[in-house]
Write a protein that holds these residues in place. Structure first.
Motif, mmCIF file in Angstrom:
data_model
loop_
_atom_site.group_PDB
_atom_site.id
_atom_site.type_symbol
_atom_site.label_atom_id
_atom_site.label_comp_id
_atom_site.label_asym_id
_atom_site.label_seq_id
_atom_site.Cartn_x
_atom_site.Cartn_y
_atom_site.Cartn_z
ATOM 1 N N TRP A 95 6.872 -36.468 -18.225
ATOM 2 C CA TRP A 95 6.609 -37.064 -16.918
ATOM 3 C C TRP A 95 7.820 -36.938 -16.001
ATOM 4 C CZ3 TRP A 95 2.391 -37.487 -14.592
ATOM 5 C CH2 TRP A 95 1.219 -37.934 -15.215
ATOM 6 N N SER A 96 9.014 -37.066 -16.556
ATOM 7 C CA SER A 96 10.209 -36.960 -15.710
ATOM 8 C C SER A 96 10.340 -35.551 -15.131
ATOM 9 C CB SER A 96 11.467 -37.340 -16.498
ATOM 10 O OG SER A 96 11.844 -36.330 -17.420
ATOM 11 N N PHE A 97 10.051 -34.532 -15.932
ATOM 12 C CA PHE A 97 10.111 -33.155 -15.432
ATOM 13 C C PHE A 97 9.015 -32.904 -14.400
ATOM 14 C CE2 PHE A 97 12.829 -32.475 -19.086
ATOM 15 C CZ PHE A 97 13.678 -31.448 -18.686
ATOM 16 N N GLY A 98 7.776 -33.266 -14.743
ATOM 17 C CA GLY A 98 6.671 -33.040 -13.822
ATOM 18 C C GLY A 98 6.786 -33.875 -12.561
ATOM 19 N N GLY A 99 7.197 -35.133 -12.712
ATOM 20 C CA GLY A 99 7.330 -36.010 -11.554
ATOM 21 C C GLY A 99 8.417 -35.561 -10.600
ATOM 22 N N MET A 100 9.527 -35.102 -11.146
ATOM 23 C CA MET A 100 10.608 -34.631 -10.282
ATOM 24 C C MET A 100 10.215 -33.354 -9.546
ATOM 25 S SD MET A 100 13.106 -36.595 -9.917
ATOM 26 C CE MET A 100 14.349 -35.522 -9.188
ATOM 27 N N VAL A 101 9.503 -32.464 -10.224
ATOM 28 C CA VAL A 101 9.027 -31.253 -9.543
ATOM 29 C C VAL A 101 8.089 -31.645 -8.401
ATOM 30 C CG1 VAL A 101 7.548 -29.224 -9.796
ATOM 31 C CG2 VAL A 101 9.356 -29.653 -11.447
ATOM 32 N N ILE A 219 1.356 -28.521 -8.956
ATOM 33 C CA ILE A 219 2.560 -27.867 -9.487
ATOM 34 C C ILE A 219 3.287 -28.809 -10.435
ATOM 35 C CG2 ILE A 219 4.784 -26.864 -8.877
ATOM 36 C CD1 ILE A 219 3.507 -26.000 -6.202
ATOM 37 N N GLY A 220 3.488 -30.051 -10.000
ATOM 38 C CA GLY A 220 4.140 -31.029 -10.871
ATOM 39 C C GLY A 220 3.327 -31.325 -12.113
ATOM 40 N N PHE A 221 2.009 -31.373 -11.960
ATOM 41 C CA PHE A 221 1.153 -31.667 -13.117
ATOM 42 C C PHE A 221 1.181 -30.524 -14.115
ATOM 43 C CE2 PHE A 221 -3.014 -32.768 -15.119
ATOM 44 C CZ PHE A 221 -2.664 -34.056 -15.518
ATOM 45 N N ALA A 222 1.264 -29.284 -13.621
ATOM 46 C CA ALA A 222 1.367 -28.135 -14.515
ATOM 47 C C ALA A 222 2.653 -28.212 -15.333
ATOM 48 C CB ALA A 222 1.332 -26.835 -13.717
ATOM 49 N N VAL A 223 3.764 -28.590 -14.688
ATOM 50 C CA VAL A 223 5.036 -28.745 -15.399
ATOM 51 C C VAL A 223 4.910 -29.829 -16.469
ATOM 52 C CG1 VAL A 223 7.448 -29.451 -15.152
ATOM 53 C CG2 VAL A 223 6.422 -27.912 -13.473
ATOM 54 N N PHE A 224 4.278 -30.928 -16.127
ATOM 55 C CA PHE A 224 4.069 -32.023 -17.087
ATOM 56 C C PHE A 224 3.293 -31.544 -18.321
ATOM 57 C CE2 PHE A 224 0.790 -35.210 -18.319
ATOM 58 C CZ PHE A 224 1.618 -36.062 -19.050
ATOM 59 N N LEU A 225 2.187 -30.845 -18.094
ATOM 60 C CA LEU A 225 1.345 -30.402 -19.212
ATOM 61 C C LEU A 225 2.056 -29.378 -20.094
ATOM 62 C CD1 LEU A 225 -2.095 -30.106 -17.379
ATOM 63 C CD2 LEU A 225 -1.368 -31.884 -18.977
#
Length: 290
Positions: A95-101, A219-225
């Motif tokens: 979540w931290s990676f996806g949320g920050m993106v 984009i952020g959700f893709a990073v999260f997944l």
């Protein structure tokens, strides 16, 4: 009876399809004033004299700095606890990676495009969305921002603890081969860059006014997944600047042994995504010989 048949005919054509799909979507203008933007030139010397060019690079530096600071600090916080049940765990890291993106793309998209990732920049360059001059400048600024972000985290956590907990560096986890790690990075980056292309497609923006507003979310959700899926394999790179920044500040063999994977994999994945979106999704027509 004849009047009734006419009413039925009018009714069948009264409400035409509002959003055509497939080939129809490529040729249906729907009254929109849309024109395909021209390809970016390979070299653009005039950019070097423009303040907007340097402003965009500074935005990429700051965004990547904040990205590494928040995400690596989250990783170190999880590693600090004896039990992951007392921390945000893998889901929290993802979540931290996806949320920050999501947040940083939203903040910087109008300035630099919100790349925050050399692989994204590389994919967009291959698709002729930006010049080589700008692409190289972005990658340099992203890398410098990542190094500074990881360095600040090391300053907070202390050298001993930071080193003992691997400093958030990417490496192939025990039980997986280098091929497994490379494959995970290729597919993970493909998912990310393909999502970037789809979420920022100018043709979709012309057709659907809500697309530009929502672009940072997928984009952020893709990073999260992707992080959920590949943290157990490589710690999830899919961003060469993130991997390099953490490796330089950690500076141990563990962080360098597999480091090539976190450049080769993302660049291959980005190239495949650019090819797929441009040739297949973009539906480039092949001219007949007739």
């Amino acid at each position: 009876m004849e009047a009734k048949e006419q009413d039925v005919s009018l009714g069948a054509n009264k409400f035409p399809e509002r959003q055509p799909i497939g080939i129809a979507a490529q040729s249906h203008d729907d009254g929109k004033d849309y024109k395909e933007p021209p390809p970016a030139p390979l070299f653009e010397p005039s950019e070097l004299t423009s303040w907007s060019f340097y402003r965009a690079g500074i935005a990429e530096f700051v965004a990547t700095f904040l990205f590494l600071y928040i995400t690596i600090l989250t990783v170190m916080g999880v590693n600090r606890s004896e039990s992951k049940c007392k921390t945000v765990g893998i889901q929290g890291i993802a979540w931290s990676f996806g949320g920050m993106v999501f947040a940083l793309v939203y903040c910087t998209a109008g300035i630099s495009g919100g790349h925050i990732n050399p692989a994204v920049t590389f994919g967009l360059f291959l698709a002729r969305k930006l010049s080589l001059t700008r692409a190289v400048f972005y990658m340099v600024m992203q890398t410098l921002g990542a190094i500074c972000g990881a360095g600040v985290v090391k300053g907070f956590e202390g050298k001993t603890f930071y080193t003992n907990k691997n400093g958030g560096a990417n490496f192939v986890a025990p039980g997986y081969t280098k091929g497994d790690g490379l494959g995970a990075e290729i597919v993970g980056t493909f998912v990310l860059v393909y999502t970037v292309f789809s979420a920022t497609d100018a043709k979709r923006s012309a057709r659907d006014s809500h697309v530009p507003i929502l672009a940072p979310l997928p984009i952020g959700f893709a990073v999260f997944l992707v992080h959920l899926a590949t943290i157990p394999i490589t710690g999830t790179g899919i961003n060469p600047a993130r991997s390099l920044g953490a490796a330089i500040i950690f500076n141990k063999d563990l962080g360098w042994d597999d480091h090539w994977i976190f450049w080769v994999g993302p660049f291959i994945g980005a190239a495949l995504a650019a090819l797929y979106h441009t040739v297949v999704i973009g539906a480039i027509p092949f001219k007949s010989s007739n």
